[in-house]
Write an enzyme that holds these catalytic residues in place. Sequence first.
Site, PDB file in Angstrom:
ATOM      1  N   HIS A  33      -2.302   3.306   9.158  1.00 20.55           N
ATOM      2  CA  HIS A  33      -2.724   4.098   7.990  1.00 20.55           C
ATOM      3  C   HIS A  33      -3.252   3.148   6.933  1.00 20.55           C
ATOM      4  CE1 HIS A  33       1.578   3.363   8.109  1.00 20.55           C
ATOM      5  NE2 HIS A  33       1.569   3.275   6.796  1.00 20.55           N
ATOM      6  N   THR A  54       7.045   2.328  13.503  1.00 21.29           N
ATOM      7  CA  THR A  54       5.614   2.073  13.712  1.00 21.29           C
ATOM      8  C   THR A  54       5.177   2.337  15.152  1.00 21.29           C
ATOM      9  OG1 THR A  54       4.005   0.264  13.919  1.00 21.29           O
ATOM     10  CG2 THR A  54       6.298  -0.361  13.959  1.00 21.29           C
ATOM     11  N   LEU A 112      10.426   0.492   3.102  1.00 18.96           N
ATOM     12  CA  LEU A 112       9.051   0.170   3.513  1.00 18.96           C
ATOM     13  C   LEU A 112       8.825  -1.343   3.543  1.00 18.96           C
ATOM     14  CD1 LEU A 112       7.141   2.774   1.282  1.00 18.96           C
ATOM     15  CD2 LEU A 112       8.377   3.141   3.417  1.00 18.96           C
ATOM     16  N   LYS A 156      10.735  -4.077  14.813  1.00 18.75           N
ATOM     17  CA  LYS A 156      10.687  -2.673  14.379  1.00 18.75           C
ATOM     18  C   LYS A 156      11.460  -1.775  15.351  1.00 18.75           C
ATOM     19  CE  LYS A 156       8.179  -2.186  10.538  1.00 18.75           C
ATOM     20  NZ  LYS A 156       8.653  -1.469   9.346  1.00 18.75           N
ATOM     21  N   GLN A 213       0.829  -1.220   0.000  1.00 16.51           N
ATOM     22  CA  GLN A 213       0.000   0.000   0.000  1.00 16.51           C
ATOM     23  C   GLN A 213       0.861   1.268   0.000  1.00 16.51           C
ATOM     24  OE1 GLN A 213      -3.430   1.107   2.968  1.00 16.51           O
ATOM     25  NE2 GLN A 213      -1.509   1.549   3.995  1.00 16.51           N
ATOM     26  N   ASP A 214       1.790   1.365   0.968  1.00 14.69           N
ATOM     27  CA  ASP A 214       2.557   2.598   1.104  1.00 14.69           C
ATOM     28  C   ASP A 214       3.512   2.792  -0.066  1.00 14.69           C
ATOM     29  OD1 ASP A 214       1.242   2.556   3.486  1.00 14.69           O
ATOM     30  OD2 ASP A 214       3.016   2.744   4.745  1.00 14.69           O
ATOM     31  N   GLU A 234       3.445   0.429  16.732  1.00 16.80           N
ATOM     32  CA  GLU A 234       3.473  -0.859  17.444  1.00 16.80           C
ATOM     33  C   GLU A 234       4.654  -0.922  18.418  1.00 16.80           C
ATOM     34  OE1 GLU A 234       1.455  -4.005  17.322  1.00 16.80           O
ATOM     35  OE2 GLU A 234       0.183  -2.272  16.991  1.00 16.80           O
ATOM     36  N   ASP A 281      16.540  -8.292  -2.350  1.00 19.80           N
ATOM     37  CA  ASP A 281      15.806  -8.910  -1.249  1.00 19.80           C
ATOM     38  C   ASP A 281      16.431  -8.422   0.056  1.00 19.80           C
ATOM     39  OD1 ASP A 281      14.775 -10.714   0.681  1.00 19.80           O
ATOM     40  OD2 ASP A 281      14.451 -12.226  -0.889  1.00 19.80           O
ATOM     41  N   TYR A 326       6.803  -8.608  15.833  1.00 18.52           N
ATOM     42  CA  TYR A 326       6.854  -7.523  14.845  1.00 18.52           C
ATOM     43  C   TYR A 326       7.306  -6.213  15.506  1.00 18.52           C
ATOM     44  CZ  TYR A 326       5.064  -3.761  11.877  1.00 18.52           C
ATOM     45  OH  TYR A 326       4.949  -2.608  11.137  1.00 18.52           O
TER      46      TYR A 326
HETATM   47  O1  F7E Z   1      -5.318  -4.609  13.778  1.00 20.65           O
HETATM   48  C1  F7E Z   1      -7.964  -5.641  16.155  1.00 20.65           C
HETATM   49  C2  F7E Z   1      -6.561  -6.160  16.417  1.00 20.65           C
HETATM   50  O2  F7E Z   1      -4.264  -5.959  11.956  1.00 20.65           O
HETATM   51  C3  F7E Z   1      -5.816  -3.468  14.425  1.00 20.65           C
HETATM   52  C4  F7E Z   1       0.032  -2.809  10.638  1.00 20.65           C
HETATM   53  O3  F7E Z   1       0.069  -1.981   9.499  1.00 20.65           O
HETATM   54  O4  F7E Z   1      -0.628  -0.961  11.998  1.00 20.65           O
HETATM   55  C5  F7E Z   1      -0.982  -2.289  11.640  1.00 20.65           C
HETATM   56  O5  F7E Z   1      -0.968  -3.145  12.774  1.00 20.65           O
HETATM   57  C6  F7E Z   1      -6.558  -3.857  15.678  1.00 20.65           C
HETATM   58  C7  F7E Z   1      -5.811  -4.841  16.579  1.00 20.65           C
HETATM   59  O6  F7E Z   1      -3.396  -3.614  12.500  1.00 20.65           O
HETATM   60  C8  F7E Z   1      -9.600  -8.149  14.113  1.00 20.65           C
HETATM   61  O7  F7E Z   1      -6.541  -7.007  17.561  1.00 20.65           O
HETATM   62  C9  F7E Z   1     -10.044  -7.049  15.937  1.00 20.65           C
HETATM   63  O8  F7E Z   1      -5.905  -4.404  17.911  1.00 20.65           O
HETATM   64  O9  F7E Z   1      -5.514  -3.843  11.345  1.00 20.65           O
HETATM   65  P1  F7E Z   1      -4.650  -4.549  12.300  1.00 20.65           P
HETATM   66  P2  F7E Z   1      -2.254  -3.508  13.634  1.00 20.65           P
HETATM   67  O10 F7E Z   1      -1.995  -4.814  14.272  1.00 20.65           O
HETATM   68  O11 F7E Z   1      -2.608  -2.364  14.523  1.00 20.65           O
HETATM   69  C10 F7E Z   1       0.663  -0.811  12.590  1.00 20.65           C
HETATM   70  C11 F7E Z   1       0.906   0.666  12.801  1.00 20.65           C
HETATM   71  C12 F7E Z   1       1.729  -1.515  11.860  1.00 20.65           C
HETATM   72  O12 F7E Z   1       2.885  -1.095  11.859  1.00 20.65           O
HETATM   73  C13 F7E Z   1       1.413  -2.852  11.263  1.00 20.65           C
HETATM   74  O13 F7E Z   1       2.341  -3.228  10.269  1.00 20.65           O
HETATM   75  O14 F7E Z   1      -7.754  -4.518  15.299  1.00 20.65           O
HETATM   76  N1  F7E Z   1      -8.825  -6.633  15.495  1.00 20.65           N
HETATM   77  N2  F7E Z   1     -10.538  -7.988  15.116  1.00 20.65           N
HETATM   78  C14 F7E Z   1      -8.528  -7.289  14.363  1.00 20.65           C
HETATM   79  N3  F7E Z   1      -7.450  -7.202  13.553  1.00 20.65           N
HETATM   80  C15 F7E Z   1      -7.450  -8.013  12.447  1.00 20.65           C
HETATM   81  N4  F7E Z   1      -6.385  -7.934  11.614  1.00 20.65           N
HETATM   82  N5  F7E Z   1      -8.474  -8.884  12.184  1.00 20.65           N
HETATM   83  C16 F7E Z   1      -9.579  -9.000  12.973  1.00 20.65           C
HETATM   84  O15 F7E Z   1     -10.480  -9.772  12.713  1.00 20.65           O
END
Ligand code: F7E
Length: 340
Positions: A188, A134, A79, A162, A13-14, A136, A57, A158
């Site tokens: 984002h 990030t 990225l 990072k 995406q980015d 995270e 790579d 992860y």
């Molecule tokens: O989850 C909750 C899940 O997978 C967001 C990446 O780009 O942003 C991203 O990381 C939240 C979490 O993103 C589901 O538990 C609930 O609390 O969309 P996500 P992420 O983990 O925040 C950061 C900034 C990065 O750097 C990463 O690379 O949503 N959640 N139910 C769920 N999440 C997912 N994926 N699926 C669900 O069903």
Amino acid sequence: MGKRALITGIAGQDGTYLAEHLLEQGYEVVGLMRGQQNPKAPLVRALLPDVQLVQGDLLDQGSLIAALESVQPDEVYNLGAVSFVPLSWQQPALTTETTGLGPLRMLEAIRIVCGIGEGSRSPRPGVSFYQASTSEMFGLVNGSPQNEQTPFHPRSPYGVAKAYAHYITQNYRESYGLFAVSGILFNHESPRRGIEFVTRKVTMNVARIALGMEQKLRLGNLDAQRDWGFAGDYVKAMHMMLQADAPKDYVIGTGVTHSVRDLVRVAFERVGLDWEKYVEVDPQFFRPAEVDTLRADPARAQEVLGWRAETTFEELIGSMVDADLARLSGSCSREYLEIA
Ligand code: F7E
């Protein structure tokens, strides 16, 4: 002469938004792609016909040196990463190699090829490096909102990888005087977001439910809170960071937090449906350790770079639902090519 940028993660995406932004600024853009016949290469060529691709790579030091020698970029944007947080528990070593040590390999390639420090082969001072850090890294947050001084407490392999990449970028800046910066980007999103991330999972399934193709949407933790912004706004900040007078790290986010429950409500409202009739909580989507809440304090980026998020949460989610409806009904434009 325009500048030349090398982007790793060009097929994500980015990478695609950044490439478009840099092309608009008159850059020559080269994307690093791994593997023979990478399945994403045709999509990247279709969406970004003006971007050249070079083999390389993040796991292979020699390939990064060769790529830098042939491209001779002015700016390198790293990225590329294993970016889906749950996958990092399943493949922690691969995540560490790619997301943590990948940036180190790129920094080493810059040191060797581009003329910083001792042992460089073809001096070309002036190259600058952007590392995709990030929110995270903040993980179990130590205060809210989070800014550049907030301590890190990552909650996943992860986040740990990072954090290493963040510190090694800072170390190359301090050790070698490299113009190396990290953008600490909060979540984002966009219509090009991968379907595994919660925003896209929600908007795609809302569109499917609205069109009668699906009955239910199964999600994990509805209480998790994130600071969600539009990826197209955030790539502009990446570019601004490399044009600043001095290399500094910046927090990039909206400063506004919503829960997953808010996300679901806004997405279903877009198609006139009541989310509570369709959403089920499924324990398989809970994480071994959760990041409960994140909120950015982007004051430094506003003051020093003049950057601010331009897209509201409602606009972002609305545009993603609309894009998924268009995709599913076959009226998908070039903008919505399945890239992530
Ligand atoms: O989850 C909750 C899940 O997978 C967001 C990446 O780009 O942003 C991203 O990381 C939240 C979490 O993103 C589901 O538990 C609930 O609390 O969309 P996500 P992420 O983990 O925040 C950061 C900034 C990065 O750097 C990463 O690379 O949503 N959640 N139910 C769920 N999440 C997912 N994926 N699926 C669900 O069903």
